[in-house]
Design a protein around this motif. Structure first.
Motif, PDB file in Angstrom:
ATOM      1  N   MET A  17       0.840  -1.186   0.000  1.00 34.11           N
ATOM      2  CA  MET A  17       0.000   0.000   0.000  1.00 34.11           C
ATOM      3  C   MET A  17       0.881   1.243   0.000  1.00 34.11           C
ATOM      4  SD  MET A  17      -2.778   1.221   2.832  1.00 34.11           S
ATOM      5  CE  MET A  17      -3.733  -0.266   2.577  1.00 34.11           C
ATOM      6  N   THR A  18       0.552   2.251  -0.800  1.00 31.90           N
ATOM      7  CA  THR A  18       1.326   3.481  -0.858  1.00 31.90           C
ATOM      8  C   THR A  18       1.165   4.257   0.437  1.00 31.90           C
ATOM      9  OG1 THR A  18       0.970   3.617  -3.238  1.00 31.90           O
ATOM     10  CG2 THR A  18       1.658   5.626  -2.115  1.00 31.90           C
ATOM     11  N   ASN A  19       2.266   4.739   0.983  1.00 38.14           N
ATOM     12  CA  ASN A  19       2.204   5.517   2.212  1.00 38.14           C
ATOM     13  C   ASN A  19       1.405   6.778   1.972  1.00 38.14           C
ATOM     14  OD1 ASN A  19       3.717   3.653   3.556  1.00 38.14           O
ATOM     15  ND2 ASN A  19       5.653   4.733   3.253  1.00 38.14           N
ATOM     16  N   HIS A  35      -8.511  12.051   5.212  1.00 36.16           N
ATOM     17  CA  HIS A  35      -9.756  12.350   4.489  1.00 36.16           C
ATOM     18  C   HIS A  35      -9.449  13.052   3.171  1.00 36.16           C
ATOM     19  CE1 HIS A  35     -13.451  14.547   3.455  1.00 36.16           C
ATOM     20  NE2 HIS A  35     -14.101  13.610   4.127  1.00 36.16           N
ATOM     21  N   ASN A  36      -8.593  14.054   3.214  1.00 33.48           N
ATOM     22  CA  ASN A  36      -8.256  14.811   2.005  1.00 33.48           C
ATOM     23  C   ASN A  36      -7.517  13.951   0.990  1.00 33.48           C
ATOM     24  OD1 ASN A  36      -9.427  17.103   3.090  1.00 33.48           O
ATOM     25  ND2 ASN A  36      -7.502  17.877   3.949  1.00 33.48           N
ATOM     26  N   ARG A  37      -6.655  13.069   1.484  1.00 34.53           N
ATOM     27  CA  ARG A  37      -5.938  12.194   0.565  1.00 34.53           C
ATOM     28  C   ARG A  37      -6.904  11.230  -0.134  1.00 34.53           C
ATOM     29  NH1 ARG A  37      -0.449  12.336   2.056  1.00 34.53           N
ATOM     30  NH2 ARG A  37      -0.017  14.563   2.046  1.00 34.53           N
ATOM     31  N   ILE A  38      -7.886  10.746   0.604  1.00 35.74           N
ATOM     32  CA  ILE A  38      -8.869   9.832   0.026  1.00 35.74           C
ATOM     33  C   ILE A  38      -9.683  10.550  -1.046  1.00 35.74           C
ATOM     34  CG2 ILE A  38     -10.970   8.490   0.497  1.00 35.74           C
ATOM     35  CD1 ILE A  38      -9.746   7.923   3.275  1.00 35.74           C
ATOM     36  N   ILE A  39     -10.068  11.798  -0.772  1.00 32.14           N
ATOM     37  CA  ILE A  39     -10.790  12.596  -1.767  1.00 32.14           C
ATOM     38  C   ILE A  39      -9.941  12.735  -3.021  1.00 32.14           C
ATOM     39  CG2 ILE A  39     -11.687  14.883  -2.313  1.00 32.14           C
ATOM     40  CD1 ILE A  39     -13.486  13.352  -0.442  1.00 32.14           C
ATOM     41  N   SER A  40      -8.646  12.968  -2.831  1.00 35.65           N
ATOM     42  CA  SER A  40      -7.734  13.105  -3.965  1.00 35.65           C
ATOM     43  C   SER A  40      -7.648  11.800  -4.754  1.00 35.65           C
ATOM     44  CB  SER A  40      -6.345  13.510  -3.467  1.00 35.65           C
ATOM     45  OG  SER A  40      -5.407  13.552  -4.529  1.00 35.65           O
ATOM     46  N   GLN A  62      -9.893   9.482  -4.910  1.00 32.91           N
ATOM     47  CA  GLN A  62     -11.174   9.292  -5.596  1.00 32.91           C
ATOM     48  C   GLN A  62     -11.223  10.091  -6.889  1.00 32.91           C
ATOM     49  OE1 GLN A  62     -14.027  10.271  -2.398  1.00 32.91           O
ATOM     50  NE2 GLN A  62     -14.832   8.205  -2.622  1.00 32.91           N
ATOM     51  N   SER A  63     -10.718  11.312  -6.854  1.00 31.67           N
ATOM     52  CA  SER A  63     -10.741  12.155  -8.052  1.00 31.67           C
ATOM     53  C   SER A  63      -9.867  11.584  -9.162  1.00 31.67           C
ATOM     54  CB  SER A  63     -10.260  13.572  -7.703  1.00 31.67           C
ATOM     55  OG  SER A  63      -8.885  13.568  -7.336  1.00 31.67           O
ATOM     56  N   GLN A  64      -8.894  10.756  -8.768  1.00 32.72           N
ATOM     57  CA  GLN A  64      -8.015  10.112  -9.744  1.00 32.72           C
ATOM     58  C   GLN A  64      -8.482   8.701 -10.092  1.00 32.72           C
ATOM     59  OE1 GLN A  64      -3.912  10.328  -8.243  1.00 32.72           O
ATOM     60  NE2 GLN A  64      -4.461  12.168  -7.104  1.00 32.72           N
ATOM     61  N   ASN A  65      -9.647   8.325  -9.557  1.00 35.52           N
ATOM     62  CA  ASN A  65     -10.178   6.962  -9.738  1.00 35.52           C
ATOM     63  C   ASN A  65      -9.181   5.908  -9.278  1.00 35.52           C
ATOM     64  OD1 ASN A  65     -12.652   7.788 -10.972  1.00 35.52           O
ATOM     65  ND2 ASN A  65     -11.567   8.114 -12.905  1.00 35.52           N
ATOM     66  N   ALA A  66      -8.439   6.238  -8.220  1.00 37.04           N
ATOM     67  CA  ALA A  66      -7.420   5.322  -7.706  1.00 37.04           C
ATOM     68  C   ALA A  66      -7.910   4.530  -6.499  1.00 37.04           C
ATOM     69  CB  ALA A  66      -6.164   6.104  -7.326  1.00 37.04           C
ATOM     70  N   ILE A  67      -9.141   4.758  -6.093  1.00 31.75           N
ATOM     71  CA  ILE A  67      -9.679   4.040  -4.949  1.00 31.75           C
ATOM     72  C   ILE A  67     -11.188   3.894  -5.113  1.00 31.75           C
ATOM     73  CG2 ILE A  67     -10.007   6.148  -3.581  1.00 31.75           C
ATOM     74  CD1 ILE A  67      -9.317   4.546  -1.095  1.00 31.75           C
ATOM     75  N   ASP A  68     -11.725   2.755  -4.746  1.00 33.28           N
ATOM     76  CA  ASP A  68     -13.163   2.506  -4.838  1.00 33.28           C
ATOM     77  C   ASP A  68     -13.752   2.419  -3.441  1.00 33.28           C
ATOM     78  OD1 ASP A  68     -13.336   2.302  -7.655  1.00 33.28           O
ATOM     79  OD2 ASP A  68     -12.471   0.302  -7.550  1.00 33.28           O
ATOM     80  N   ASP A  80      -5.984   1.858   5.372  1.00 34.47           N
ATOM     81  CA  ASP A  80      -6.312   0.437   5.245  1.00 34.47           C
ATOM     82  C   ASP A  80      -7.763   0.202   5.644  1.00 34.47           C
ATOM     83  OD1 ASP A  80      -6.127  -2.278   4.897  1.00 34.47           O
ATOM     84  OD2 ASP A  80      -4.855  -2.651   6.630  1.00 34.47           O
ATOM     85  N   MET A  81      -8.201   0.850   6.706  1.00 33.99           N
ATOM     86  CA  MET A  81      -9.586   0.736   7.159  1.00 33.99           C
ATOM     87  C   MET A  81     -10.567   1.191   6.080  1.00 33.99           C
ATOM     88  SD  MET A  81     -11.446   2.926  10.197  1.00 33.99           S
ATOM     89  CE  MET A  81     -11.376   4.434   9.180  1.00 33.99           C
ATOM     90  N   VAL A  82     -10.266   2.327   5.465  1.00 30.60           N
ATOM     91  CA  VAL A  82     -11.157   2.880   4.443  1.00 30.60           C
ATOM     92  C   VAL A  82     -11.169   2.019   3.190  1.00 30.60           C
ATOM     93  CG1 VAL A  82     -11.560   4.847   2.921  1.00 30.60           C
ATOM     94  CG2 VAL A  82     -10.969   5.229   5.320  1.00 30.60           C
ATOM     95  N   VAL A  83      -9.989   1.553   2.770  1.00 32.10           N
ATOM     96  CA  VAL A  83      -9.900   0.709   1.577  1.00 32.10           C
ATOM     97  C   VAL A  83     -10.761  -0.546   1.740  1.00 32.10           C
ATOM     98  CG1 VAL A  83      -8.359  -0.772   0.240  1.00 32.10           C
ATOM     99  CG2 VAL A  83      -7.658   1.548   0.816  1.00 32.10           C
TER     100      VAL A  83
END
Length: 283
Positions: free
Chosen positions: A1-3, A22-27, A29-35, A80-83
């Motif tokens: 997993m990327t730090n 939270h902000n990193r997750i939003i970022s 999502q905008s890159q379609n890098a996380i579901d 990890d929890m969010v993923v």
């Protein structure tokens, strides 16, 4: 997993850590890098995680986890929890410190939650099977699946007569997967842990532990063979037995329990025990 924490985040305050994640997750999502799982609020999960972590202590029972663990490990545990789409307020995961590293451990309930996200899965059930129960399994040669031809539970629930456990993955119209383990298979799975199946939970609540073991195997087997499991399967890489093994340090150092958010967690079973109930059944 990327730090998730970068060099410029070195002096992040404890309170702002969840905001950074939270902000990193939003970022991402905008890159379609996380579901994100459907109907999963990662914002609420992060808030719950912060409340839990702000009260949790290291194994010395004095140092706050948010001070004793590195910011990078805290952020990555939260990611990890969010993923995985887990929520600690629902006891789907726990944060466990090892040295100065915070790790996320998925619970039995979290494994069920992941499985229920697969299309067509409506529920996951498990049953302890005793010698007096009538259970007849079948086999469908067309689908290659085990079936339950008949199951008639008895009223005899003598723990010394436990002979196995049955796990079911239930769909909208039928049973999607059947998993049966006899008592020898179950004990072999327990033996993989450093407690060798000799913990208080295994001895006093063998039926519940057997149910958890068979459900864990049922979930992993079904997820790894389901057509839509490409996103879920990697998240199921750790079995309950492996998680139990990783928690043995906490079991040994804390006499089988770990204080988290003012509550007592039985780290062998992954269950929350009220302080007054620590001598009672954890189920």
């Amino acid at each position: 997993m990327t730090n998730i924490v970068k060099a410029e985040d070195k002096f992040i305050t404890e309170k702002s850590m969840t905001d950074v994640v939270h902000n990193r997750i939003i970022s991402l999502q905008s890159q379609n890098a996380i579901d994100m799982p459907t109907n999963y609020s990662f914002s609420n999960a992060l808030k719950s995680a912060y409340l839990i972590l702000s009260e949790q202590k290291m194994t010395d029972k004095k140092t706050p986890v948010l001070q004793g663990c590195s910011q990078e490990s805290v952020a990555n545990a939260l990611l990890d929890m969010v993923v995985q789409g887990l929520n600690p307020s629902k006891n789907q995961c726990y944060f466990i410190p090892y040295g100065n590293q915070l790790t996320l451990q998925r619970s039995y309930l979290g494994t069920i939650a992941l499985t229920k996200r697969l299309p067509g899965v409506t529920d996951v059930k498990g049953y302890a099977i005793y010698q007096a129960d009538k259970l007849e399994l079948g086999f469908d040669f067309v689908t290659g699946k085990t079936t339950v031809k008949e199951f008639i539970p008895s009223t005899d629930r003598d723990p010394t007569k436990l002979k196995g456990a049955l796990g079911l993955i239930i769909g909208e119209k039928d049973i999607l997967h059947v998993e049966y383990m006899d008592i020898n298979q179950i004990k072999a799975a327990w033996y993989q842990g450093s407690m060798k199946g000799n913990s208080g939970a295994h001895k006093n609540f063998s039926d519940q532990m057997a149910i958890k073991t068979v459900i864990n195997r049922a979930c992993k087997t079904y997820v790894n063979t389901a057509d839509d499991s490409d996103k879920i399967a990697p998240l199921m890489s750790k079995s309950i037995e492996v998680v139990d093994n990783e928690m043995q340090q906490e079991i040994e150092e804390n006499a089988g329990t770990l204080e988290i958010e003012g509550e007592i967690v039985d780290v062998e079973t992954g269950e929350i025990l009220d302080t007054e109930d620590t001598k009672k059944a954890p189920f």
